[in-house]
Design a protein around this motif. Structure first.
Motif, PDB file in Angstrom:
ATOM      1  N   VAL A   1       0.997  14.587  -3.961  1.00 20.27           N
ATOM      2  CA  VAL A   1       0.142  14.495  -5.482  1.00 20.27           C
ATOM      3  C   VAL A   1      -0.913  13.688  -5.093  1.00 20.27           C
ATOM      4  O   VAL A   1      -0.995  12.180  -4.585  1.00 20.27           O
ATOM      5  CB  VAL A   1       0.946  13.437  -6.529  1.00 20.27           C
ATOM      6  CG1 VAL A   1       1.229  11.834  -5.763  1.00 20.27           C
ATOM      7  CG2 VAL A   1      -0.242  13.716  -7.828  1.00 20.27           C
ATOM      8  N   PRO A   2      -2.659  14.486  -5.258  1.00 19.43           N
ATOM      9  CA  PRO A   2      -3.673  13.416  -5.324  1.00 19.43           C
ATOM     10  C   PRO A   2      -4.141  12.692  -6.401  1.00 19.43           C
ATOM     11  O   PRO A   2      -3.966  13.326  -7.375  1.00 19.43           O
ATOM     12  CB  PRO A   2      -4.882  15.093  -5.426  1.00 19.43           C
ATOM     13  CG  PRO A   2      -3.544  16.111  -5.262  1.00 19.43           C
ATOM     14  CD  PRO A   2      -2.415  15.943  -5.747  1.00 19.43           C
ATOM     15  N   LEU A   3      -3.711  11.321  -5.767  1.00 19.68           N
ATOM     16  CA  LEU A   3      -3.715  10.411  -7.369  1.00 19.68           C
ATOM     17  C   LEU A   3      -5.134   9.662  -7.425  1.00 19.68           C
ATOM     18  O   LEU A   3      -5.386   9.181  -6.334  1.00 19.68           O
ATOM     19  CB  LEU A   3      -2.090   9.803  -7.215  1.00 19.68           C
ATOM     20  CG  LEU A   3      -2.905   7.606  -8.005  1.00 19.68           C
ATOM     21  CD1 LEU A   3      -1.974   8.680  -9.570  1.00 19.68           C
ATOM     22  CD2 LEU A   3      -1.267   7.199  -7.645  1.00 19.68           C
ATOM     23  N   ARG A   4      -5.600   9.227  -8.797  1.00 16.97           N
ATOM     24  CA  ARG A   4      -6.335   9.054  -8.561  1.00 16.97           C
ATOM     25  C   ARG A   4      -6.359   7.481  -8.675  1.00 16.97           C
ATOM     26  O   ARG A   4      -5.636   6.450  -9.959  1.00 16.97           O
ATOM     27  CB  ARG A   4      -7.754   9.124  -9.374  1.00 16.97           C
ATOM     28  CG  ARG A   4      -9.233   9.096  -9.825  1.00 16.97           C
ATOM     29  CD  ARG A   4      -9.909   9.692 -10.193  1.00 16.97           C
ATOM     30  NE  ARG A   4     -10.038   9.414 -12.066  1.00 16.97           N
ATOM     31  CZ  ARG A   4      -9.550  10.172 -12.417  1.00 16.97           C
ATOM     32  NH1 ARG A   4      -8.817  11.538 -12.258  1.00 16.97           N
ATOM     33  NH2 ARG A   4      -9.605  10.350 -13.840  1.00 16.97           N
ATOM     34  N   ILE A   5      -6.668   6.223  -8.399  1.00 16.09           N
ATOM     35  CA  ILE A   5      -6.645   5.194  -7.932  1.00 16.09           C
ATOM     36  C   ILE A   5      -7.931   4.175  -7.995  1.00 16.09           C
ATOM     37  O   ILE A   5      -8.521   4.534  -7.128  1.00 16.09           O
ATOM     38  CB  ILE A   5      -5.950   4.324  -6.949  1.00 16.09           C
ATOM     39  CG1 ILE A   5      -4.823   5.002  -7.657  1.00 16.09           C
ATOM     40  CG2 ILE A   5      -6.166   2.549  -7.371  1.00 16.09           C
ATOM     41  CD1 ILE A   5      -3.694   4.399  -5.557  1.00 16.09           C
ATOM     42  N   ASN A   6      -8.615   4.060  -9.031  1.00 17.14           N
ATOM     43  CA  ASN A   6     -10.399   3.270  -9.027  1.00 17.14           C
ATOM     44  C   ASN A   6     -10.809   4.205  -9.013  1.00 17.14           C
ATOM     45  O   ASN A   6     -12.196   4.044  -8.446  1.00 17.14           O
ATOM     46  CB  ASN A   6     -10.025   1.542  -8.698  1.00 17.14           C
ATOM     47  CG  ASN A   6      -9.989   0.792  -9.513  1.00 17.14           C
ATOM     48  OD1 ASN A   6      -9.966   0.964 -10.932  1.00 17.14           O
ATOM     49  ND2 ASN A   6      -9.986  -0.252  -9.135  1.00 17.14           N
ATOM     50  N   GLY A   7     -10.749   5.409  -9.475  1.00 20.96           N
ATOM     51  CA  GLY A   7     -12.050   6.552  -9.046  1.00 20.96           C
ATOM     52  C   GLY A   7     -12.042   7.611  -7.111  1.00 20.96           C
ATOM     53  O   GLY A   7     -12.895   7.899  -7.004  1.00 20.96           O
ATOM     54  N   LEU A   8     -10.535   7.006  -6.764  1.00 20.82           N
ATOM     55  CA  LEU A   8     -10.933   7.390  -5.003  1.00 20.82           C
ATOM     56  C   LEU A   8      -9.401   7.813  -5.676  1.00 20.82           C
ATOM     57  O   LEU A   8      -8.613   7.142  -5.626  1.00 20.82           O
ATOM     58  CB  LEU A   8     -11.043   5.916  -4.563  1.00 20.82           C
ATOM     59  CG  LEU A   8     -12.432   5.623  -3.917  1.00 20.82           C
ATOM     60  CD1 LEU A   8     -11.767   4.615  -2.890  1.00 20.82           C
ATOM     61  CD2 LEU A   8     -13.644   5.968  -3.500  1.00 20.82           C
ATOM     62  N   THR A   9      -9.579   9.379  -4.223  1.00 22.23           N
ATOM     63  CA  THR A   9      -8.659  10.087  -4.770  1.00 22.23           C
ATOM     64  C   THR A   9      -7.851  10.681  -3.135  1.00 22.23           C
ATOM     65  O   THR A   9      -9.099  10.512  -2.375  1.00 22.23           O
ATOM     66  CB  THR A   9      -8.557  11.478  -5.416  1.00 22.23           C
ATOM     67  OG1 THR A   9      -9.657  11.462  -6.791  1.00 22.23           O
ATOM     68  CG2 THR A   9      -7.731  12.738  -4.920  1.00 22.23           C
ATOM     69  N   ARG A  10      -6.645  10.207  -2.648  1.00 21.54           N
ATOM     70  CA  ARG A  10      -6.048   9.842  -1.878  1.00 21.54           C
ATOM     71  C   ARG A  10      -5.199  11.329  -2.473  1.00 21.54           C
ATOM     72  O   ARG A  10      -4.060  10.828  -3.075  1.00 21.54           O
ATOM     73  CB  ARG A  10      -5.285   9.124  -1.017  1.00 21.54           C
ATOM     74  CG  ARG A  10      -6.941   8.319  -0.964  1.00 21.54           C
ATOM     75  CD  ARG A  10      -7.453   8.687   0.035  1.00 21.54           C
ATOM     76  NE  ARG A  10      -8.956   7.561   0.211  1.00 21.54           N
ATOM     77  CZ  ARG A  10      -9.730   7.570   0.145  1.00 21.54           C
ATOM     78  NH1 ARG A  10     -10.151   8.293  -0.550  1.00 21.54           N
ATOM     79  NH2 ARG A  10     -10.823   6.831   0.330  1.00 21.54           N
ATOM     80  N   THR A  11      -4.647  11.787  -1.683  1.00 21.14           N
ATOM     81  CA  THR A  11      -3.253  13.065  -1.567  1.00 21.14           C
ATOM     82  C   THR A  11      -2.485  11.821  -0.582  1.00 21.14           C
ATOM     83  O   THR A  11      -1.849  12.097   0.701  1.00 21.14           O
ATOM     84  CB  THR A  11      -3.399  13.727  -1.280  1.00 21.14           C
ATOM     85  OG1 THR A  11      -2.158  14.648  -1.015  1.00 21.14           O
ATOM     86  CG2 THR A  11      -3.517  14.473   0.962  1.00 21.14           C
ATOM     87  N   TYR A  12      -0.921  11.894  -1.352  1.00 16.44           N
ATOM     88  CA  TYR A  12       0.121  10.652  -1.093  1.00 16.44           C
ATOM     89  C   TYR A  12       1.616  11.522  -1.041  1.00 16.44           C
ATOM     90  O   TYR A  12       1.801  12.466  -2.249  1.00 16.44           O
ATOM     91  CB  TYR A  12       0.314   9.473  -2.203  1.00 16.44           C
ATOM     92  CG  TYR A  12      -1.206   8.774  -2.224  1.00 16.44           C
ATOM     93  CD1 TYR A  12      -0.914   7.177  -1.407  1.00 16.44           C
ATOM     94  CD2 TYR A  12      -1.810   8.916  -3.285  1.00 16.44           C
ATOM     95  CE1 TYR A  12      -2.104   6.918  -1.947  1.00 16.44           C
ATOM     96  CE2 TYR A  12      -3.052   7.731  -3.536  1.00 16.44           C
ATOM     97  CZ  TYR A  12      -3.010   6.874  -2.329  1.00 16.44           C
ATOM     98  OH  TYR A  12      -3.680   5.709  -2.808  1.00 16.44           O
ATOM     99  N   ALA A  13       1.975  11.148  -0.031  1.00 14.56           N
ATOM    100  CA  ALA A  13       3.810  11.480  -0.268  1.00 14.56           C
ATOM    101  C   ALA A  13       4.028  10.456  -0.458  1.00 14.56           C
ATOM    102  O   ALA A  13       4.962   9.725   0.122  1.00 14.56           O
ATOM    103  CB  ALA A  13       3.904  12.115   0.526  1.00 14.56           C
ATOM    104  N   PHE A  14       5.000  10.552  -1.823  1.00 15.56           N
ATOM    105  CA  PHE A  14       5.904   9.569  -2.412  1.00 15.56           C
ATOM    106  C   PHE A  14       7.642   9.971  -2.239  1.00 15.56           C
ATOM    107  O   PHE A  14       7.544  11.190  -2.361  1.00 15.56           O
ATOM    108  CB  PHE A  14       5.832   8.874  -3.366  1.00 15.56           C
ATOM    109  CG  PHE A  14       4.436   9.073  -4.539  1.00 15.56           C
ATOM    110  CD1 PHE A  14       4.296   7.109  -3.802  1.00 15.56           C
ATOM    111  CD2 PHE A  14       3.151   9.179  -4.673  1.00 15.56           C
ATOM    112  CE1 PHE A  14       3.022   6.649  -4.185  1.00 15.56           C
ATOM    113  CE2 PHE A  14       2.600   8.307  -4.839  1.00 15.56           C
ATOM    114  CZ  PHE A  14       1.610   7.793  -4.938  1.00 15.56           C
ATOM    115  N   VAL A  15       8.370   9.107  -1.652  1.00 14.85           N
ATOM    116  CA  VAL A  15       9.274   9.487  -1.379  1.00 14.85           C
ATOM    117  C   VAL A  15      10.527   8.790  -2.458  1.00 14.85           C
ATOM    118  O   VAL A  15      10.349   7.047  -2.832  1.00 14.85           O
ATOM    119  CB  VAL A  15       9.942   8.550  -0.019  1.00 14.85           C
ATOM    120  CG1 VAL A  15      11.949   8.734   0.386  1.00 14.85           C
ATOM    121  CG2 VAL A  15       8.690   9.736   1.009  1.00 14.85           C
TER     122      VAL A  15
END
Length: 407
Positions: free
Chosen positions: A188-202
């Motif tokens: 999921v491309p998750l936005r944290i404080n305005g910065l988006t990263r695509t994370y792979a959560f397990v």
């Protein structure tokens, strides 16, 4: 030499994209390579040229709203390959894609094979129709296209081995965890404080922990999961607007008059090469500096007084009636750059030095090191049950962030 027929040209361009992604390290899995060589993505965007459809690093925008904001697109092949590698999809898997346009669902269908099942949902009927036409044209019969709000997943086909979100999300709703199998992956491309990263959560024991993160950009989620940042425009002629993505940490009215003070400048001594990734610096400031927000300056009103490096985006720390922001000055040969800080306010000097010290801490302890460790907890989880350097609260989640020291 005679011009190649369109389909031959499309195949040529498609293979060139995959070759480039392999060389860049974005494709490592033979199955993903095979899928991306096979799927004729250009058929999903007949309005685009073949060169645009097969641009390695650029999305094809397929829909805009009345204000010109992009509401749907076919993501760049590089972004799609990156997310597919994160998802770790195997033959026979059941996969949910949230946000659709066609080609990515086809890639997933190639990875799951005939024994798998792919469900792709979109809140908007238009991209769903586009995807449905493309998948029918290209023969992917094991993909279900559904018009639904992705905030709630799609329980009819759950549980899933993987959920791949292809829209920018501000939060992680409970449905995504509930519908994911134990050991499954949420990309999921998750936005944290305005910065988006695509994370792979397990998912382990019901909890989601990030296994990887990459810089990215996505069309924002719509429907019940949509989120708008809060904005505050400073009084004056300079056109300065501060954007708070995860809540306003202080009363922004305190900043009235800040721009009437002299600008303070300080330099950190932290210098990076022009080709050195600085994604962890951005995340470190955004997650560890109190009062973080970002700044935009209207180019038609810019007087030069504030003087950021980029009018469209600056890393900012609001400190009571003061605000400080990160700037960059390049070396004469353009091969390196030093980070500095500008600040305004009655204690602009103190605000500048506090932000500069944070940059120095990044340079000493985290530069060149791993991304932060991200873990998700349900909203309402007590602080003493969460480990980490910082907790950021969303509507559904409490996000724990820990910064390992670089070797």
């Amino acid at each position: 030499m005679a011009e190649l027929p369109d389909e031959n040209r499309a195949t040529e361009l498609r293979n060139a994209v995959v070759d480039q992604l392999k060389e860049g390290g974005w494709i490592a899995s033979p199955s993903i390579e095979a899928a991306m060589r096979k799927v004729p993505r250009h058929l999903a965007v007949p309005e685009a040229s073949l060169e645009d459809a097969y641009s390695t690093y650029n999305a094809v925008v397929t829909q805009e709203d009345a204000e010109g904001i992009h509401t749907s697109s076919v993501s760049a092949p590089q972004i799609q390959a990156m997310q597919l590698e994160q998802a770790g999809i195997e033959p026979g898997d059941h996969v949910l894609e949230i946000g659709t346009n066609g080609p990515n669902a086809a890639y997933i269908a190639e990875l799951t094979g005939p024994a798998g099942r792919v469900t792709t949902v979109d809140v908007d009927p238009a991209p769903a129709d586009r995807a449905r036409r493309f998948l029918a044209m290209t023969g992917y019969t094991n993909v279900s296209v559904v018009v639904a709000d992705g905030e709630y997943g799609f329980p009819d086909h759950a549980p899933y081995d993987a959920i791949v979100v292809t829209v920018g999300a501000w939060d992680i709703p409970p449905a995504w965890t509930d519908q994911l199998k134990e050991g499954g992956r949420l990309v999921v491309p998750l936005r944290i404080n305005g910065l988006t990263r695509t994370y792979a959560f397990v998912k382990r024991d019901g909890q989601l922990t990030a296994a990887s993160a990459h810089v990215c950009g996505f069309v924002a989620m719509r429907g019940d999961g949509a989120h708008n940042a809060q904005q505050f425009t400073l009084p004056g002629d300079e056109g300065v607007t501060l954007r708070f993505d995860d809540g306003v940490p202080v009363d922004p009215q305190l900043l009235i008059g800040a721009l009437d003070t002299p600008r303070v400048e300080t330099w950190t001594g932290v210098t990076v090469a022009s080709n050195e990734p600085i994604g962890t610096l951005q995340m470190y400031v955004a997650t560890m500096v109190p009062g973080y927000c970002n700044m935009y300056i209207d180019p038609d009103r810019d007087t030069g007084k504030v003087g950021p490096t980029n009018l469209n985006f600056s890393l900012v720390a609001v400190d009571g009636p003061n605000f400080a922001y990160v700037v960059v000055r390049r070396s004469d040969d353009r091969k390196s750059a030093e980070f500095g800080v500008h600040a305004f306010g009655p204690d602009g000097e103190g605000a500048a030095h506090r932000l500069a010290d944070a940059i120095r801490t990044w340079g000493k302890d985290h530069r060149g090191g791993p991304a932060p460790c991200i873990a998700l907890y349900p909203a309402g989880t007590a602080d003493d049950r969460i480990s980490g350097d910082r907790i950021i609260d969303k509507h559904h989640r409490r996000i724990s962030i820990s910064w390992p020291v670089a070797p």
